[in-house]
Design an enzyme around this catalytic site. Structure first.
Site, mmCIF file in Angstrom:
data_model
loop_
_atom_site.group_PDB
_atom_site.id
_atom_site.type_symbol
_atom_site.label_atom_id
_atom_site.label_comp_id
_atom_site.label_asym_id
_atom_site.label_seq_id
_atom_site.Cartn_x
_atom_site.Cartn_y
_atom_site.Cartn_z
ATOM 1 N N LYS A 11 -23.887 43.959 40.692
ATOM 2 C CA LYS A 11 -22.623 43.218 40.691
ATOM 3 C C LYS A 11 -22.479 42.353 39.428
ATOM 4 O O LYS A 11 -23.459 42.104 38.716
ATOM 5 C CB LYS A 11 -22.540 42.367 41.963
ATOM 6 C CG LYS A 11 -22.514 43.217 43.252
ATOM 7 C CD LYS A 11 -22.288 42.349 44.483
ATOM 8 C CE LYS A 11 -22.237 43.204 45.749
ATOM 9 N NZ LYS A 11 -21.913 42.400 46.957
ATOM 10 N N TYR A 51 -13.437 47.644 48.643
ATOM 11 C CA TYR A 51 -13.777 46.738 49.749
ATOM 12 C C TYR A 51 -12.682 46.676 50.810
ATOM 13 O O TYR A 51 -12.609 45.709 51.572
ATOM 14 C CB TYR A 51 -14.093 45.338 49.212
ATOM 15 C CG TYR A 51 -15.490 45.239 48.632
ATOM 16 C CD1 TYR A 51 -16.611 45.287 49.460
ATOM 17 C CD2 TYR A 51 -15.706 45.111 47.262
ATOM 18 C CE1 TYR A 51 -17.898 45.217 48.945
ATOM 19 C CE2 TYR A 51 -16.999 45.026 46.736
ATOM 20 C CZ TYR A 51 -18.082 45.079 47.585
ATOM 21 O OH TYR A 51 -19.361 44.997 47.089
ATOM 22 N N PHE A 59 -13.020 36.112 53.219
ATOM 23 C CA PHE A 59 -13.611 36.152 51.877
ATOM 24 C C PHE A 59 -13.076 37.297 51.008
ATOM 25 O O PHE A 59 -13.484 37.456 49.862
ATOM 26 C CB PHE A 59 -15.147 36.226 51.979
ATOM 27 C CG PHE A 59 -15.664 37.425 52.743
ATOM 28 C CD1 PHE A 59 -15.783 38.670 52.140
ATOM 29 C CD2 PHE A 59 -16.044 37.308 54.080
ATOM 30 C CE1 PHE A 59 -16.266 39.770 52.822
ATOM 31 C CE2 PHE A 59 -16.536 38.407 54.783
ATOM 32 C CZ PHE A 59 -16.648 39.646 54.145
ATOM 33 N N ARG A 87 -31.501 49.058 51.788
ATOM 34 C CA ARG A 87 -31.064 47.762 52.326
ATOM 35 C C ARG A 87 -32.259 46.829 52.547
ATOM 36 O O ARG A 87 -32.151 45.618 52.394
ATOM 37 C CB ARG A 87 -30.201 47.955 53.570
ATOM 38 C CG ARG A 87 -28.820 48.556 53.177
ATOM 39 C CD ARG A 87 -27.860 48.647 54.315
ATOM 40 N NE ARG A 87 -27.417 47.376 54.804
ATOM 41 C CZ ARG A 87 -26.274 46.760 54.449
ATOM 42 N NH1 ARG A 87 -25.482 47.299 53.558
ATOM 43 N NH2 ARG A 87 -25.934 45.616 54.998
ATOM 44 N N THR A 93 -27.625 39.863 53.184
ATOM 45 C CA THR A 93 -26.380 39.588 52.441
ATOM 46 C C THR A 93 -26.423 38.213 51.780
ATOM 47 O O THR A 93 -26.052 38.064 50.618
ATOM 48 C CB THR A 93 -25.173 39.661 53.402
ATOM 49 O OG1 THR A 93 -25.197 40.911 54.083
ATOM 50 C CG2 THR A 93 -23.861 39.511 52.644
ATOM 51 N N ARG A 104 -32.118 40.592 46.217
ATOM 52 C CA ARG A 104 -31.226 39.439 46.382
ATOM 53 C C ARG A 104 -32.014 38.127 46.356
ATOM 54 O O ARG A 104 -31.538 37.121 45.845
ATOM 55 C CB ARG A 104 -30.385 39.590 47.665
ATOM 56 C CG ARG A 104 -29.230 40.575 47.460
ATOM 57 C CD ARG A 104 -28.564 40.937 48.764
ATOM 58 N NE ARG A 104 -27.328 41.683 48.560
ATOM 59 C CZ ARG A 104 -26.723 42.380 49.511
ATOM 60 N NH1 ARG A 104 -27.234 42.430 50.731
ATOM 61 N NH2 ARG A 104 -25.601 43.026 49.262
ATOM 62 N N ASN A 114 -24.038 38.151 45.153
ATOM 63 C CA ASN A 114 -25.351 38.496 45.710
ATOM 64 C C ASN A 114 -26.012 39.692 45.025
ATOM 65 O O ASN A 114 -26.766 40.432 45.625
ATOM 66 C CB ASN A 114 -25.279 38.650 47.236
ATOM 67 C CG ASN A 114 -24.353 39.758 47.677
ATOM 68 O OD1 ASN A 114 -23.764 40.448 46.847
ATOM 69 N ND2 ASN A 114 -24.231 39.948 48.974
ATOM 70 N N HIS A 117 -24.955 45.736 45.641
ATOM 71 C CA HIS A 117 -24.360 46.348 46.824
ATOM 72 C C HIS A 117 -25.259 47.485 47.276
ATOM 73 O O HIS A 117 -25.864 48.151 46.440
ATOM 74 C CB HIS A 117 -22.973 46.922 46.478
ATOM 75 C CG HIS A 117 -22.463 47.903 47.498
ATOM 76 N ND1 HIS A 117 -21.915 47.500 48.685
ATOM 77 C CD2 HIS A 117 -22.469 49.259 47.520
ATOM 78 C CE1 HIS A 117 -21.578 48.584 49.394
ATOM 79 N NE2 HIS A 117 -21.904 49.650 48.705
ATOM 80 N N GLU A 128 -18.444 56.210 48.739
ATOM 81 C CA GLU A 128 -18.582 55.284 47.614
ATOM 82 C C GLU A 128 -19.053 55.999 46.356
ATOM 83 O O GLU A 128 -18.578 55.706 45.247
ATOM 84 C CB GLU A 128 -19.539 54.153 48.008
ATOM 85 C CG GLU A 128 -18.951 53.258 49.090
ATOM 86 C CD GLU A 128 -19.949 52.314 49.749
ATOM 87 O OE1 GLU A 128 -19.527 51.572 50.661
ATOM 88 O OE2 GLU A 128 -21.140 52.316 49.371
HETATM 89 P P1 ATP Z 1 -22.683 44.997 50.381
HETATM 90 O O1 ATP Z 1 -21.659 45.772 51.184
HETATM 91 O O2 ATP Z 1 -22.119 44.404 49.102
HETATM 92 O O3 ATP Z 1 -23.957 45.755 50.157
HETATM 93 P P2 ATP Z 1 -23.499 43.687 52.774
HETATM 94 O O4 ATP Z 1 -23.361 45.019 53.416
HETATM 95 O O5 ATP Z 1 -24.823 42.998 52.857
HETATM 96 O O6 ATP Z 1 -23.121 43.739 51.241
HETATM 97 P P3 ATP Z 1 -20.896 43.060 53.809
HETATM 98 O O7 ATP Z 1 -20.709 42.405 55.126
HETATM 99 O O8 ATP Z 1 -20.596 44.501 53.656
HETATM 100 O O9 ATP Z 1 -22.381 42.719 53.313
HETATM 101 O O10 ATP Z 1 -20.023 42.227 52.774
HETATM 102 C C1 ATP Z 1 -19.650 42.789 51.517
HETATM 103 C C2 ATP Z 1 -19.779 41.729 50.457
HETATM 104 O O11 ATP Z 1 -18.812 40.710 50.707
HETATM 105 C C3 ATP Z 1 -21.104 40.987 50.425
HETATM 106 O O12 ATP Z 1 -22.112 41.642 49.705
HETATM 107 C C4 ATP Z 1 -20.726 39.708 49.744
HETATM 108 O O13 ATP Z 1 -20.591 39.899 48.325
HETATM 109 C C5 ATP Z 1 -19.337 39.458 50.323
HETATM 110 N N1 ATP Z 1 -19.405 38.607 51.513
HETATM 111 C C6 ATP Z 1 -19.801 38.955 52.756
HETATM 112 N N2 ATP Z 1 -19.731 37.928 53.610
HETATM 113 C C7 ATP Z 1 -19.257 36.880 52.883
HETATM 114 C C8 ATP Z 1 -18.960 35.530 53.174
HETATM 115 N N3 ATP Z 1 -19.118 35.034 54.401
HETATM 116 N N4 ATP Z 1 -18.492 34.753 52.159
HETATM 117 C C9 ATP Z 1 -18.313 35.241 50.919
HETATM 118 N N5 ATP Z 1 -18.578 36.510 50.576
HETATM 119 C C10 ATP Z 1 -19.059 37.326 51.534
HETATM 120 MG MG MG Z 2 -21.600 46.228 53.206
#
Ligand code: ATP
Ligand code: MG
Length: 139
Positions: A11, A51, A59, A87, A93, A104, A114, A117, A128
């Site tokens: 990212k 997204y 968010f 993962r 996350t 992370r 973070n 992805h 994706e």
């Molecule tokens: P990713 O999909 O990026 O691998 P993830 O699967 O761990 O991450 P998701 O729930 O899919 O988490 O959320 C996608 C992305 O949105 C997160 O990686 C983070 O950048 C952002 N995000 C998620 N939750 C929050 C939150 N509560 N506040 C701010 N940003 C968030």
């Molecule tokens: Mg995700």
């Protein structure tokens, strides 16, 4: 559909902080093979589309702004049990909850910025990967 592939992005925060090389090294050291790799930048439109599943979450707007704020590295990775193992390699996350030694934990600053992805299912990994790479860009 392959069940041994995942998709990742390094990212904008991790790119800006100079962690591309270290993160790719951690990924390959963990046994993932790089099938496709690209240094590029999302627009607000393409980040919004990527997204889309989070549209409506509080968010979402900030996330789209952040993900289009600078260049990213996109990659398709291959390994047995790729989704789950990747993962595990990247950690939770929220980097505050990410296990010691995870990507992370080492390179992320906040729950939004973070560092990486990782796809959450085989189906999404395929979607994706197709978002970024043509068949001719995969080796
Ligand atoms: P990713 O999909 O990026 O691998 P993830 O699967 O761990 O991450 P998701 O729930 O899919 O988490 O959320 C996608 C992305 O949105 C997160 O990686 C983070 O950048 C952002 N995000 C998620 N939750 C929050 C939150 N509560 N506040 C701010 N940003 C968030
Ligand atoms: Mg995700």
């Amino acid at each position: 559909m392959s069940t041994n592939r995942t998709f990742t992005m390094i990212k904008p925060d991790a790119v800006a902080n100079g962690h591309i090389g270290a993160i790719i090294n951690d990924i390959t050291a963990a046994g993932f093979k790089i099938i496709a790799l690209k240094y590029t930048k999302l627009t607000e439109e393409t980040a919004g589309k990527f997204y889309e599943v989070h549209k409506g979450r509080p968010f979402y707007t900030d996330l789209v702004t952040f993900m289009s704020s600078g260049p990213i590295v996109a990659a398709i990775l291959e390994k047995d049990n790729a989704i789950e193992d990747f993962r595990k390699l990247i950690g939770a996350t929220n980097p505050a909850d990410a296990a010691e030694g995870t990507i992370r934990n080492k390179y992320a600053n906040s729950i939004e910025a973070n560092a990486v992805h990782g796809s959450d299912s085989d189906e999404n990994a395929a979607i994706e990967g197709d978002f970024f790479f043509t068949a001719a860009e995969r080796f």
